[in-house]
Design a protein around this motif. Structure first.
Motif, PDB file in Angstrom:
ATOM      1  N   LYS A   3       0.968  -1.091  -0.303  1.00 13.34           N
ATOM      2  CA  LYS A   3       0.205   0.451  -0.008  1.00 13.34           C
ATOM      3  C   LYS A   3       0.254   1.187  -0.131  1.00 13.34           C
ATOM      4  CE  LYS A   3      -3.340  -2.770   2.041  1.00 13.34           C
ATOM      5  NZ  LYS A   3      -4.223  -2.311   3.790  1.00 13.34           N
ATOM      6  N   GLU A   4       1.161   1.987  -1.204  1.00 13.97           N
ATOM      7  CA  GLU A   4       1.851   3.254  -1.638  1.00 13.97           C
ATOM      8  C   GLU A   4       0.722   4.272  -0.591  1.00 13.97           C
ATOM      9  OE1 GLU A   4       4.348   4.233  -4.447  1.00 13.97           O
ATOM     10  OE2 GLU A   4       3.126   4.474  -5.005  1.00 13.97           O
ATOM     11  N   VAL A   5       1.283   4.988   0.289  1.00 19.42           N
ATOM     12  CA  VAL A   5       0.268   6.294   0.658  1.00 19.42           C
ATOM     13  C   VAL A   5       1.086   7.396   0.613  1.00 19.42           C
ATOM     14  CG1 VAL A   5      -0.337   7.424   2.060  1.00 19.42           C
ATOM     15  CG2 VAL A   5      -0.530   5.320   2.516  1.00 19.42           C
ATOM     16  N   CYS A   6       0.002   8.962  -1.059  1.00 21.61           N
ATOM     17  CA  CYS A   6       0.754   9.972  -1.201  1.00 21.61           C
ATOM     18  C   CYS A   6       0.122  10.925   0.155  1.00 21.61           C
ATOM     19  CB  CYS A   6      -0.447  10.403  -2.388  1.00 21.61           C
ATOM     20  SG  CYS A   6      -0.054  11.387  -3.505  1.00 21.61           S
ATOM     21  N   VAL A   7       1.665  11.525   0.416  1.00 14.40           N
ATOM     22  CA  VAL A   7       1.240  12.300   0.918  1.00 14.40           C
ATOM     23  C   VAL A   7       1.701  13.522   0.455  1.00 14.40           C
ATOM     24  CG1 VAL A   7       1.382  10.461   2.990  1.00 14.40           C
ATOM     25  CG2 VAL A   7       3.516  11.795   2.435  1.00 14.40           C
ATOM     26  N   GLU A   8       1.320  14.836   1.089  1.00 15.44           N
ATOM     27  CA  GLU A   8       1.754  16.095   1.024  1.00 15.44           C
ATOM     28  C   GLU A   8       2.522  17.132   2.010  1.00 15.44           C
ATOM     29  OE1 GLU A   8      -0.553  18.850  -0.879  1.00 15.44           O
ATOM     30  OE2 GLU A   8      -2.275  18.511   1.580  1.00 15.44           O
ATOM     31  N   ASN A   9       2.892  15.770   2.839  1.00 13.18           N
ATOM     32  CA  ASN A   9       3.594  16.893   3.739  1.00 13.18           C
ATOM     33  C   ASN A   9       4.581  15.235   5.443  1.00 13.18           C
ATOM     34  OD1 ASN A   9       1.663  15.970   6.925  1.00 13.18           O
ATOM     35  ND2 ASN A   9       0.773  17.594   5.281  1.00 13.18           N
ATOM     36  N   TYR A  10       5.381  15.854   6.291  1.00  9.54           N
ATOM     37  CA  TYR A  10       5.441  14.913   6.495  1.00  9.54           C
ATOM     38  C   TYR A  10       5.022  14.446   7.537  1.00  9.54           C
ATOM     39  CZ  TYR A  10       8.767  12.493  10.551  1.00  9.54           C
ATOM     40  OH  TYR A  10       9.110  11.783  11.106  1.00  9.54           O
ATOM     41  N   THR A  11       4.048  15.449   8.449  1.00  5.48           N
ATOM     42  CA  THR A  11       3.495  15.136   9.994  1.00  5.48           C
ATOM     43  C   THR A  11       2.299  13.456   9.536  1.00  5.48           C
ATOM     44  OG1 THR A  11       2.961  17.746   9.734  1.00  5.48           O
ATOM     45  CG2 THR A  11       1.731  16.457  11.494  1.00  5.48           C
ATOM     46  N   VAL A  12       1.809  13.627   8.705  1.00  2.06           N
ATOM     47  CA  VAL A  12       1.330  12.551   8.658  1.00  2.06           C
ATOM     48  C   VAL A  12       1.556  11.356   8.655  1.00  2.06           C
ATOM     49  CG1 VAL A  12      -0.847  13.213   7.774  1.00  2.06           C
ATOM     50  CG2 VAL A  12       0.689  12.406   6.010  1.00  2.06           C
ATOM     51  N   ILE A  13       3.172  11.318   8.099  1.00  3.74           N
ATOM     52  CA  ILE A  13       3.950   9.850   7.969  1.00  3.74           C
ATOM     53  C   ILE A  13       3.797   8.804   8.897  1.00  3.74           C
ATOM     54  CG2 ILE A  13       5.968   9.083   7.332  1.00  3.74           C
ATOM     55  CD1 ILE A  13       6.446  11.659   5.305  1.00  3.74           C
ATOM     56  N   PRO A  14       3.783   8.996   9.897  1.00  9.39           N
ATOM     57  CA  PRO A  14       4.182   8.234  11.049  1.00  9.39           C
ATOM     58  C   PRO A  14       2.483   7.498  11.509  1.00  9.39           C
ATOM     59  CG  PRO A  14       5.292  10.377  11.683  1.00  9.39           C
ATOM     60  CD  PRO A  14       4.462  10.860  10.376  1.00  9.39           C
ATOM     61  N   GLN A  15       1.519   7.618  11.051  1.00 10.43           N
ATOM     62  CA  GLN A  15       0.410   8.014  11.539  1.00 10.43           C
ATOM     63  C   GLN A  15       0.158   6.641  10.341  1.00 10.43           C
ATOM     64  OE1 GLN A  15      -3.277  10.742  11.326  1.00 10.43           O
ATOM     65  NE2 GLN A  15      -4.190   9.382  11.036  1.00 10.43           N
ATOM     66  N   ALA A  16       0.657   7.289   9.168  1.00  9.56           N
ATOM     67  CA  ALA A  16       0.464   6.469   7.730  1.00  9.56           C
ATOM     68  C   ALA A  16       0.486   4.741   7.979  1.00  9.56           C
ATOM     69  CB  ALA A  16       1.113   7.159   6.430  1.00  9.56           C
ATOM     70  N   ILE A  17       2.614   5.133   8.331  1.00  9.16           N
ATOM     71  CA  ILE A  17       3.139   3.614   8.414  1.00  9.16           C
ATOM     72  C   ILE A  17       2.297   2.824   9.698  1.00  9.16           C
ATOM     73  CG2 ILE A  17       5.795   2.966   9.287  1.00  9.16           C
ATOM     74  CD1 ILE A  17       6.711   5.548   8.234  1.00  9.16           C
ATOM     75  N   ALA A  18       1.997   3.347  10.556  1.00  8.22           N
ATOM     76  CA  ALA A  18       1.648   3.060  11.878  1.00  8.22           C
ATOM     77  C   ALA A  18       0.521   2.496  11.451  1.00  8.22           C
ATOM     78  CB  ALA A  18       0.794   4.507  12.889  1.00  8.22           C
ATOM     79  N   ASN A  19      -0.845   2.555  10.182  1.00 12.36           N
ATOM     80  CA  ASN A  19      -1.423   2.004   9.946  1.00 12.36           C
ATOM     81  C   ASN A  19      -1.396   1.211   8.214  1.00 12.36           C
ATOM     82  OD1 ASN A  19      -2.736   3.768  11.442  1.00 12.36           O
ATOM     83  ND2 ASN A  19      -3.857   5.455   9.586  1.00 12.36           N
ATOM     84  N   GLY A  20       0.385   1.022   8.578  1.00 13.35           N
ATOM     85  CA  GLY A  20      -0.216  -0.104   7.145  1.00 13.35           C
ATOM     86  C   GLY A  20       0.652   0.137   5.983  1.00 13.35           C
ATOM     87  N   ALA A  21       0.966   0.959   5.267  1.00 11.00           N
ATOM     88  CA  ALA A  21       1.389   2.109   4.720  1.00 11.00           C
ATOM     89  C   ALA A  21       2.844   1.069   4.975  1.00 11.00           C
ATOM     90  CB  ALA A  21       1.916   3.575   4.392  1.00 11.00           C
ATOM     91  N   ASN A  22       3.171   0.337   3.406  1.00 14.85           N
ATOM     92  CA  ASN A  22       4.073   0.114   2.982  1.00 14.85           C
ATOM     93  C   ASN A  22       5.102   1.277   2.230  1.00 14.85           C
ATOM     94  OD1 ASN A  22       1.816  -2.109   2.153  1.00 14.85           O
ATOM     95  ND2 ASN A  22       3.490  -3.049   3.776  1.00 14.85           N
ATOM     96  N   ARG A  23       4.864   1.224   1.452  1.00 16.70           N
ATOM     97  CA  ARG A  23       5.943   2.989   0.716  1.00 16.70           C
ATOM     98  C   ARG A  23       5.122   4.666   0.903  1.00 16.70           C
ATOM     99  NH1 ARG A  23       6.801   0.711  -4.523  1.00 16.70           N
ATOM    100  NH2 ARG A  23       4.592   0.704  -5.184  1.00 16.70           N
ATOM    101  N   ILE A  24       6.189   5.299   0.631  1.00 20.37           N
ATOM    102  CA  ILE A  24       5.098   6.391   0.605  1.00 20.37           C
ATOM    103  C   ILE A  24       5.663   7.601  -0.636  1.00 20.37           C
ATOM    104  CG2 ILE A  24       5.796   8.577   1.669  1.00 20.37           C
ATOM    105  CD1 ILE A  24       4.903   6.570   4.119  1.00 20.37           C
ATOM    106  N   GLU A  25       4.860   8.230  -1.211  1.00 21.26           N
ATOM    107  CA  GLU A  25       5.168   8.512  -2.299  1.00 21.26           C
ATOM    108  C   GLU A  25       5.211  10.215  -1.319  1.00 21.26           C
ATOM    109  OE1 GLU A  25       3.397  10.389  -6.520  1.00 21.26           O
ATOM    110  OE2 GLU A  25       2.678   9.096  -5.404  1.00 21.26           O
ATOM    111  N   LEU A  26       5.855  10.913  -1.951  1.00 23.17           N
ATOM    112  CA  LEU A  26       5.677  12.623  -1.713  1.00 23.17           C
ATOM    113  C   LEU A  26       5.645  13.122  -2.727  1.00 23.17           C
ATOM    114  CD1 LEU A  26       9.881  12.794   1.074  1.00 23.17           C
ATOM    115  CD2 LEU A  26       7.164  13.010   1.674  1.00 23.17           C
ATOM    116  N   CYS A  27       4.947  14.198  -2.250  1.00 23.41           N
ATOM    117  CA  CYS A  27       4.598  14.969  -2.852  1.00 23.41           C
ATOM    118  C   CYS A  27       3.753  16.295  -2.140  1.00 23.41           C
ATOM    119  CB  CYS A  27       3.399  14.653  -3.622  1.00 23.41           C
ATOM    120  SG  CYS A  27       3.085  13.123  -4.466  1.00 23.41           S
TER     121      CYS A  27
END
Length: 213
Positions: A3-27
């Motif tokens: 599950k690749e999560v698309c995020v537009e700031n750093y703030t939500v990344i810890p929550q995204a990973i805790a929720n099961g994100a396996n890859r981050i796309e930074l925008c």
């Protein structure tokens, strides 16, 4: 299932990973479809994700609007690719078209040369290519060692459920030679339905692991 999560700031990344994100796309600037994130955001994201062995991709896009870039914009993209590599990112997300909505082959070859050692995703600029030429575009991207294509399977405004038949055609044509990464309107509510219909192993979205705050 990746599950690749698309995020537009750093703030939500810890929550995204805790929720099961396996890859981050930074925008940055998701309101215009995403532009290149800042060096600072890339740096802090890598510091956090590196500890958790979560791969990070960054979109390399100098502005919103179309995907037809001039020489100066391509030079800017080249510098941003160097920064992404120096910061240790796993890959980049790119897309260049010409005035006829076909792949800008010269620009892409230049970018791919500058991107050695990085994973490459061709982003939703793919959906601007006329449907009858998309299969030819898949072949070109495979020949140039692009790893995956992020696509909604149709115009961005329509629900993913209506584009699934075309996405299935793309997945079948790709036949495991390149990853077709469905995105645009996929959430934690409908992700399994999309996965089951398409037979894919990766999905992409801003709410793929639920709403992030």
């Amino acid at each position: 299932m990746l599950k690749e999560v698309c995020v537009e700031n750093y703030t939500v990344i810890p929550q995204a990973i805790a929720n099961g994100a396996n890859r981050i796309e930074l925008c940055d600037n998701l309101a215009v479809g995403g532009t290149t994130p800042s060096k600072g955001v890339m740096h802090e994201t890598m510091a956090y994700c590196g500890e958790k062995t979560i791969p990070v991709m960054a979109i390399i896009r100098p502005r919103g609007g179309n995907f037809v870039y001039n020489d100066t914009e391509l030079k800017i993209m080249g510098y941003d690719i160097i920064e992404a590599r120096n910061l240790g990112l796993d890959g980049i997300v790119i897309g260049c078209l010409n005035e006829n909505n076909w792949l800008d082959e010269d620009a892409l070859e230049q970018i791919l040369e500058e991107s050695y050692g990085l994973q490459i995703t061709f982003h939703m600029a793919f959906d601007q290519i006329p449907v009858e030429k998309q299969f030819e575009a898949i072949d070109w991207l495979i020949e140039h060692d692009v790893q995956r294509i992020l696509t909604h399977g149709g115009p961005s405004g329509v629900p993913i459920e209506t584009t699934l038949p075309h996405l299935k055609e793309l997945v079948d044509y790709a036949n495991d030679r390149i990853i077709i990464l469905p995105g645009g309107g996929i959430t934690n509510k409908n992700a399994q339905e999309v996965i089951d219909y398409l037979g894919v192993n990766e999905v992409h979205g801003t709410a793929i692991v639920g709403q992030l705050h």
